[in-house]
Design an enzyme around this catalytic site. Structure first.
Site, PDB file in Angstrom:
ATOM      1  N   HIS A 109     -25.265  -7.034 -20.160  1.00  0.00           N
ATOM      2  CA  HIS A 109     -24.029  -7.638 -20.618  1.00  0.00           C
ATOM      3  C   HIS A 109     -23.099  -7.184 -20.923  1.00  0.00           C
ATOM      4  O   HIS A 109     -22.179  -6.712 -20.998  1.00  0.00           O
ATOM      5  CB  HIS A 109     -24.273  -8.679 -21.612  1.00  0.00           C
ATOM      6  CG  HIS A 109     -24.519  -8.297 -22.836  1.00  0.00           C
ATOM      7  ND1 HIS A 109     -25.613  -7.474 -23.393  1.00  0.00           N
ATOM      8  CD2 HIS A 109     -23.822  -7.348 -23.884  1.00  0.00           C
ATOM      9  CE1 HIS A 109     -25.682  -7.027 -24.507  1.00  0.00           C
ATOM     10  NE2 HIS A 109     -24.762  -6.559 -24.733  1.00  0.00           N
ATOM     11  N   ARG A 110     -23.347  -5.456 -21.315  1.00  0.00           N
ATOM     12  CA  ARG A 110     -22.356  -4.509 -21.436  1.00  0.00           C
ATOM     13  C   ARG A 110     -21.338  -4.082 -20.841  1.00  0.00           C
ATOM     14  O   ARG A 110     -21.998  -3.642 -19.501  1.00  0.00           O
ATOM     15  CB  ARG A 110     -23.610  -2.996 -22.689  1.00  0.00           C
ATOM     16  CG  ARG A 110     -23.961  -3.271 -23.155  1.00  0.00           C
ATOM     17  CD  ARG A 110     -24.814  -2.311 -23.878  1.00  0.00           C
ATOM     18  NE  ARG A 110     -25.919  -2.032 -25.077  1.00  0.00           N
ATOM     19  CZ  ARG A 110     -25.394  -2.869 -26.632  1.00  0.00           C
ATOM     20  NH1 ARG A 110     -23.781  -2.529 -26.062  1.00  0.00           N
ATOM     21  NH2 ARG A 110     -26.151  -3.463 -27.140  1.00  0.00           N
TER      22      ARG A 110
END
Length: 366
Positions: A210-211
């Site tokens: 998700h980063r």
């Protein structure tokens, strides 16, 4: 009456506050003169990211949802600051409890201190050393002005002492995320995808990313996914992904024959999936904590971590963001040579109890 306001804004926050609220409720039932007001900033909201967590983890309905979703980092910070200031002016607190390292953590700390209210930071003092991470900025700003710190490790205490805090402000209590994990471990249940994908225990890999550094640059994401697929033999890869990430994934040149992109899962379903996996590949900090306690191999796609205990004592390895680094770690996994998790001090399911003991025995009396 001692007035406590607890702030939550995103999925990890809900997991961390659940045992604290339970312990505060018990203290109140035992005769401690306190009140507890729960604020949901609305920073993240969808059914699996928010509402189901309140249901599954027995968190009471928030007293208010500030509905500060969306926008840029600056817009969201400003929105939370404005809304939380109105909240605290209407309902002043003797202690504001913030958790973790999301935008809500930093913004609500700033508001409380401007209004001369004391702040306790649950999970204070952890550092990655990477100022390109929004979370690192949030941690440093929060810790620079908070009054009390409930920490997860001796290293976190050392970080805070080096930054000028005093020993009287620090309380090494453990990890409330692990309280929630252990309290709910016997309630994990199969997600619907288990049967739909014919999954078998320890014969699939869970992937979460998700980063922004990993998912926003399409070419980098494409190379990483193809490398994961090429090094994981014939195992299915289960990737719960947010709609935004799913949209990016749909545009990539990736062989999806073994890659199953699914909707975000509820807490109890996701941890069932993790508990029965061969391994987890992730860029999440919190998941490295849970895999360490569940003794599941974890490969972290980051160049740094604010949770070194998951590497030193847990099952986590820091692979880095270069796809070429994956092969030796996955070779080790398939040879059955992955390290076993060891006991991590204070990660024993009693952290919230220790936090509330500090509040009732030291803070209230002050």
């Amino acid at each position: 009456m001692y007035r406590i306001t607890i702030v939550a804004g995103a999925r990890p926050n809900f997991i961390k506050i659940a045992p604290i609220i339970s312990a505060l409720t018990k203290a109140k039932d035992d005769g401690v003169d306190l009140s507890c007001r729960l604020i949901h900033t609305g920073q993240h909201y969808d059914k699996n990211m928010s509402h189901s967590f309140f249901e599954q983890l027995a968190i009471p309905e928030p007293d208010i949802n500030l509905e500060c979703a969306g926008g840029t980092q600056a817009e969201q910070t400003a929105s939370i600051v404005l809304a939380f200031e109105k909240e605290l002016n209407s309902f002043p607190a003797d202690l504001v409890i913030v958790v973790g390292d999301v935008t809500s953590t930093m913004a609500c700390t700033l508001v409380a201190k401007k209004l001369n209210m004391e702040v306790a930071h649950v999970e204070g003092g952890i550092r990655s050393g990477d100022m390109t991470m929004p979370e690192e900025v949030n941690r440093i700003v929060t810790d620079s002005i908070a009054d009390y710190f409930f920490t997860t490790s001796e290293l976190a205490n050392k970080n805070l002492l080096q930054e000028g805090k005093t020993k009287s402000q620090l309380f090494l209590v453990g990890n409330t995320m692990i309280d929630t994990l252990l309290n709910n471990k016997n309630r994990f249940y199969k997600p619907s995808i288990w049967n739909a994908l014919n999954l078998e225990a320890h014969k699939y890999i869970v992937l979460t990313m998700h980063r922004p550094a990993n998912v926003d640059q399409e070419r980098n994401l494409e190379v990483m996914l193809n490398e994961i697929l090429s090094q994981t033999r014939d195992l299915p890869i289960i990737f719960p992904a947010h709609p935004r990430t799913q949209k990016i994934l749909s545009q990539l040149d990736v062989n999806t024959k073994r890659l199953f992109i699914v909707e975000p899962l509820s807490y109890l379903e996701f941890n069932y999936l993790v508990q029965h996996s061969k391994a987890v590949i992730t860029d999440s900090g919190g998941i490295t904590e849970e895999t360490s306690i569940l003794n599941i191999p974890c490969l972290t796609l980051r160049d740094n971590t604010e949770r070194p205990e998951t590497i030193e004592l847990g099952t986590n390895e820091l692979v880095g963001t270069n796809p070429e680094n994956l092969k030796p770690y996955l070779d080790m996994l398939f040879r059955g040579k992955w390290k076993q998790g060891q006991s991590i001090p204070f990660w024993d399911g009693k952290t919230a109890e220790r936090i509330v003991n500090v509040i009732t025995e030291k803070l209230i009396k002050n």
